[in-house]
Design a protein around this motif. Structure first.
Motif, PDB file in Angstrom:
ATOM      1  N   ASP A  64       0.014  -1.109  15.159  1.00  0.00           N
ATOM      2  CA  ASP A  64       1.348  -0.526  15.327  1.00  0.00           C
ATOM      3  C   ASP A  64       2.334  -1.217  14.385  1.00  0.00           C
ATOM      4  OD1 ASP A  64       3.799   0.447  16.193  1.00  0.00           O
ATOM      5  OD2 ASP A  64       3.261   0.351  18.308  1.00  0.00           O
ATOM      6  N   THR A  65       3.216  -0.451  13.765  1.00  0.00           N
ATOM      7  CA  THR A  65       4.225  -1.039  12.870  1.00  0.00           C
ATOM      8  C   THR A  65       5.254  -1.863  13.630  1.00  0.00           C
ATOM      9  OG1 THR A  65       5.572   0.964  13.000  1.00  0.00           O
ATOM     10  CG2 THR A  65       3.993   0.826  11.190  1.00  0.00           C
ATOM     11  N   CYS A  74       2.037  -4.037   1.808  1.00  0.00           N
ATOM     12  CA  CYS A  74       1.078  -4.637   2.744  1.00  0.00           C
ATOM     13  C   CYS A  74      -0.303  -4.000   2.658  1.00  0.00           C
ATOM     14  CB  CYS A  74       1.589  -4.510   4.178  1.00  0.00           C
ATOM     15  SG  CYS A  74       2.803  -5.784   4.642  1.00  0.00           S
ATOM     16  N   ARG A  75      -0.378  -2.756   2.223  1.00  0.00           N
ATOM     17  CA  ARG A  75      -1.681  -2.095   2.145  1.00  0.00           C
ATOM     18  C   ARG A  75      -2.577  -2.729   1.089  1.00  0.00           C
ATOM     19  NH1 ARG A  75       0.515   3.958   1.499  1.00  0.00           N
ATOM     20  NH2 ARG A  75       1.922   2.728   0.170  1.00  0.00           N
ATOM     21  N   CYS A  79       2.784  -8.913   7.046  1.00  0.00           N
ATOM     22  CA  CYS A  79       1.686  -7.948   7.140  1.00  0.00           C
ATOM     23  C   CYS A  79       0.787  -8.413   8.283  1.00  0.00           C
ATOM     24  CB  CYS A  79       0.890  -7.894   5.840  1.00  0.00           C
ATOM     25  SG  CYS A  79       1.891  -7.538   4.368  1.00  0.00           S
ATOM     26  N   VAL A 113      -0.703  -3.968   8.112  1.00  0.00           N
ATOM     27  CA  VAL A 113       0.455  -3.095   8.366  1.00  0.00           C
ATOM     28  C   VAL A 113       1.753  -3.895   8.347  1.00  0.00           C
ATOM     29  CG1 VAL A 113       1.517  -1.501  10.005  1.00  0.00           C
ATOM     30  CG2 VAL A 113      -0.977  -1.537   9.727  1.00  0.00           C
ATOM     31  N   GLU A 114       2.712  -3.433   7.558  1.00  0.00           N
ATOM     32  CA  GLU A 114       4.031  -4.050   7.516  1.00  0.00           C
ATOM     33  C   GLU A 114       4.719  -3.878   8.866  1.00  0.00           C
ATOM     34  OE1 GLU A 114       8.324  -3.573   5.201  1.00  0.00           O
ATOM     35  OE2 GLU A 114       6.506  -2.665   4.356  1.00  0.00           O
ATOM     36  N   GLN A 115       5.356  -4.956   9.335  1.00  0.00           N
ATOM     37  CA  GLN A 115       5.986  -4.916  10.646  1.00  0.00           C
ATOM     38  C   GLN A 115       7.476  -4.577  10.546  1.00  0.00           C
ATOM     39  OE1 GLN A 115       4.147  -5.323  13.785  1.00  0.00           O
ATOM     40  NE2 GLN A 115       2.845  -4.648  12.084  1.00  0.00           N
ATOM     41  N   ASN A 116       7.811  -3.428  11.176  1.00  0.00           N
ATOM     42  CA  ASN A 116       9.183  -2.937  11.199  1.00  0.00           C
ATOM     43  C   ASN A 116       9.533  -2.480  12.607  1.00  0.00           C
ATOM     44  OD1 ASN A 116      10.228  -2.911   8.323  1.00  0.00           O
ATOM     45  ND2 ASN A 116       8.299  -1.806   8.061  1.00  0.00           N
TER      46      ASN A 116
END
Length: 388
Positions: free
Chosen positions: A112-113, A152-153, A181, A191-194
């Motif tokens: 999950d982001t 991040c990918r 990430c 996954v980048e966390q936002n």
């Protein structure tokens, strides 16, 4: 009839044994848990090049596996989540698709982001190992911080987080803003966390001063004047620079370190015998700081006290037909070190690989007579017919 039944029983047993043998072709997969809808490279222990693989609930429904193994690895994508999928293997050159006993794959949901809700601290210093608490992280999840402008990918989370979400991070690259990430437990994505509260950001402060204990040790600590020598610098980070100065004639505030030691080692040529100190500058700093407890002894070339015994023990019998003379051992190449020798003040020494330092160096041992068994012609070596 009894004979036919016995023969049939034998055939069935052979078929079953053959089936079990095929089923044991792959004994292990790494990793054994991946993220759904994410292409992941999996290592198949026991697989051969050309084998085809696929993961499914029922291998009898797989006619031709969709991925091919090369050098033990195949890239796998599974669309749906699953607790346990069987490995279906079609060995190269065969038609059968066989489930591999004891080998299974778990497929977890994509990360999950907004899995992470915050970090502490939010500011660290470049090059310093720091424990960061990542709030919301699951045990055995992984994370990495990358410059904010990167994707991040394209990053691979490498720091494992403990049950409380903590991990030890060291960022040696340039200061500035970094993004987080994150990879959920058992996953294979990044996954980048936002989260709703705003993107997770870490500020890395560029180091502006060099500590006295930045370098913990060097190897070797004794070299010869005017001879290029590779010296390992323990504690060096990318972009750091170093220089050696004579402790009796100069000081670190009089020089600007210019030798890049970011790889952990560098080649130094020091002129003049004596005791030298290490002057050091970390990346981003403009100072020149003497490293505490670090010194380098530089010896003059020629006869040393531990060489004097050679004058009375010239009784060697080395076969010099395959040896070549070099000015000094460190000039010999990787493939030449153990087939070369050097002569110092009329004494011959065979070169050898010194693995006690990093990187290993082509060195000479002057402490034993065995290294002095070198052929000589007239006064300086070269003729296999005249050994001593």
């Amino acid at each position: 009839m009894a004979r036919r039944l016995a023969a049939l029983h034998v055939l069935l047993c052979l078929a079953e044994a053959k089936q079990m043998q095929r089923a044991a072709a792959v004994t292990k997969i790494t990793p054994d848990s991946i993220t759904a809808k994410t292409a992941t490279s999996i290592t198949f222990t026991g697989a051969a090049d050309g084998d085809k693989v696929e993961f499914a609930l029922d291998c009898t429904k797989v006619s031709t596996p969709g991925s091919t193994v090369a050098e033990g690895v195949a890239k796998i994508t599974v669309e749906d989540e699953a607790e346990k999928l069987s490995l279906c293997l079609q060995e190269a050159g065969k038609n059968e698709v066989v489930a591999q006993n004891g080998v299974a794959l778990a497929v977890v949901p994509p990360t999950d982001t907004g899995a992470i809700i915050g970090i502490a601290p939010t500011t660290i210093t470049q090059g310093e190992a720091t424990t960061i608490s990542i709030k919301g992280a699951g045990p055995e999840s992984k994370a990495i911080f990358i410059p904010a402008q990167e994707d991040c990918r394209q990053a691979i989370p490498t720091v494992s987080l403990d049950a409380s979400g903590k991990g030890l991070f060291t960022i040696s690259s340039a200061g500035g803003a970094y993004k987080l990430c994150y990879r959920a437990p058992g996953g294979s994505d990044s996954v980048e966390q936002n989260p709703d509260t705003g993107a997770i950001s870490l500020q890395v402060i560029q180091a502006t001063s060099t500590r006295e204990d930045q370098v913990t040790s060097i190897s070797p600590t004794v070299i010869t004047s005017n001879v290029a020598t590779t010296i390992a610098v323990i504690g060096a980070k990318s972009g750091d620079k170093a220089s050696f100065v004579n402790s009796e004639t100069s000081s670190c505030d009089q020089v600007t370190p210019e030798k890049d030691v970011g790889a952990g080692h560098a080649s130094f040529t020091v002129s003049g015998a004596g005791t030298y100190v290490l002057c050091y500058t970390v990346k981003g700093a403009s100072d020149s700081v003497q490293q505490k407890g670090i010194s380098l002894t530089v010896k003059p070339p020629g006869v040393a006290q531990n060489m004097l015994g050679r004058w009375t023990s010239k009784n060697g019998n080395a076969d010099c037909s395959g040896l070549s003379q070099v000015p000094y051992c460190s000039a010999a190449g990787v493939g030449e070190c153990e087939r070369s020798f050097t002569v110092m003040s009329g004494i011959g020494y065979k070169c050898f690989w010194h693995t006690g330092v990093w990187p290993p160096m082509c060195d000479v041992d002057m402490s034993t007579d065995e290294r002095g068994m070198i052929c000589q012609s007239n006064s300086c070596g070269g003729s296999p017919a005249m050994c001593w």
